[in-house]
Design a protein around this motif. Structure first.
Motif, short mmCIF file in Angstrom:
data_model
loop_
_atom_site.label_atom_id
_atom_site.label_comp_id
_atom_site.label_asym_id
_atom_site.label_seq_id
_atom_site.Cartn_x
_atom_site.Cartn_y
_atom_site.Cartn_z
N SER A 219 37.16 -1.69 23.54
CA SER A 219 38.79 -1.58 23.37
C SER A 219 39.15 -1.75 21.90
CB SER A 219 39.44 -2.41 24.33
OG SER A 219 39.03 -3.68 23.98
N ILE A 220 38.28 -2.43 21.03
CA ILE A 220 38.40 -2.98 19.64
C ILE A 220 37.75 -1.92 18.78
CG2 ILE A 220 38.80 -5.35 20.32
CD1 ILE A 220 35.97 -6.01 19.28
N SER A 223 38.04 3.91 16.87
CA SER A 223 38.76 5.24 17.40
C SER A 223 39.68 4.90 18.51
CB SER A 223 37.35 5.86 18.13
OG SER A 223 37.92 7.01 18.81
N ARG A 224 40.79 5.48 18.52
CA ARG A 224 41.80 5.30 19.47
C ARG A 224 41.47 5.91 20.65
NH1 ARG A 224 48.13 7.63 18.72
NH2 ARG A 224 48.94 7.05 20.89
N ASN A 227 39.29 3.73 22.36
CA ASN A 227 40.06 2.61 22.98
C ASN A 227 40.92 2.89 24.28
OD1 ASN A 227 41.21 1.68 19.47
ND2 ASN A 227 39.34 1.07 20.52
N GLU A 228 41.25 4.07 24.22
CA GLU A 228 42.16 4.54 25.58
C GLU A 228 41.34 5.09 26.71
OE1 GLU A 228 44.20 7.94 24.10
OE2 GLU A 228 45.84 6.53 23.15
N ALA A 230 38.14 3.16 27.09
CA ALA A 230 37.58 1.94 27.40
C ALA A 230 37.60 1.19 28.77
CB ALA A 230 37.96 0.77 26.48
#
Length: 292
Positions: A219-220, A223-224, A227-228, A230
């Protein structure tokens, strides 16, 4: 030399003339016994301590939320949020209940007795799975019913208020069912791998808790998209992602919820595939166990 004579002794054996129950009744008996086993019913007082302690905790929490809501006139926690809040207790409940359902039978070697009757190998596993899923749903759904009754009796909007509460309750019960299905499938599969209850319990807790740091790391990432996605890495956050997508404000109360972007359908598909994979592996496991 006298001839030996035989003697027939009537010791009272009689032919069974009652109804011969079939597969459905055997499955139902296994299922009912499984639900009772999870809650320690028909067993020693020691076996009842943990499950009923968990039941008491979730019920007290639900009653407390209901009391606070009646005093301040605002929803403190939605029905769906209640399931999320109790997820840690559910994990430990599964870790204790699943080994009781299957590990004891593996260790004591009674499976050949089960399968000597007209009981398909898969029915044993499915009956145990259904029993554990039912127990988990009752564990989460029962307190939600307490919350509903408290809200229904304190509403100032009459029947309209009760109806609105019911519309809020039903998605919460469905969400509790999702928690029950996912957790029961994973927990029973892990427990079926060993006849030692301590090892089974530790394995179940490890599966649920050791995946949480993976979510934190993903989540960190920069890459977005990563993250989404994760939250797919842990069963708990996977269920939360499905709820966030399917229930929306009923779960998040306008607070944003999990940042899963437009990947809600992906979470739903992964949840279905995870349950299907666990059930398939569970059936395969008992096909091999029965062949020994």
């Amino acid at each position: 030399m006298s001839d030996a004579t035989g003697v027939i002794h009537d010791i009272g054996y009689q032919r069974y003339t009652g109804p011969r129950l079939g597969r459905r009744q055997v499955f139902g008996a296994l299922y009912g016994h499984g639900v009772r086993t999870v809650f320690g019913l028909g067993r020693s007082a020691k076996a009842k301590i943990f499950p009923w302690l968990v039941v008491a905790v979730v019920t007290v929490v639900a009653a407390g939320l209901t009391a606070v809501r009646s005093q301040i006139g605002e929803v403190v926690m939605t029905y769906a949020q209640f399931a999320d809040a109790m997820s840690w207790l559910v994990i430990f409940f599964v870790a204790v209940a699943a080994p009781e359902l299957v590990s004891r039978d593996l260790r004591s070697g009674v499976l050949p007795l089960y399968f000597s009757r007209p009981l398909p190998r898969g029915d044993y596993a499915l009956a145990k799975l259904l029993a554990l899923g039912t127990a988990l749903w009752l564990l989460l759904g029962g307190p939600q019913l307490v919350m509903f009754l408290g809200a229904a009796f304190t509403t100032s909007r009459g029947l309209r208020g009760v109806w609105d509460e019911l519309l809020d309750l039903l998605p919460g019960l469905l969400y509790a069912g999702l928690w029950a299905v996912v957790f029961a499938s994973i927990g029973l599969l892990v427990a079926s791998l060993t006849g030692k209850r301590a090892f089974a319990a530790g394995g179940i807790v490890a599966v649920f808790l050791m995946t949480a740091p993976v979510v934190g790391v993903l989540s960190i990432m920069p890459s977005r998209t990563v993250n989404e996605l994760a939250f797919l890495a842990s069963p708990s956050t996977l269920v939360g992602g499905v709820g966030n997508w399917a229930l929306g404000d009923r779960l998040t109360q306008g607070r944003g919820g999990m940042p899963i972007g437009d990947f809600g359908p992906v979470y739903a598909v992964v949840a279905v595939l995870l349950v299907a994979a666990c059930v398939s592996l569970l059936l395969l496991r008992y096909r091999k166990v029965a062949a020994r």
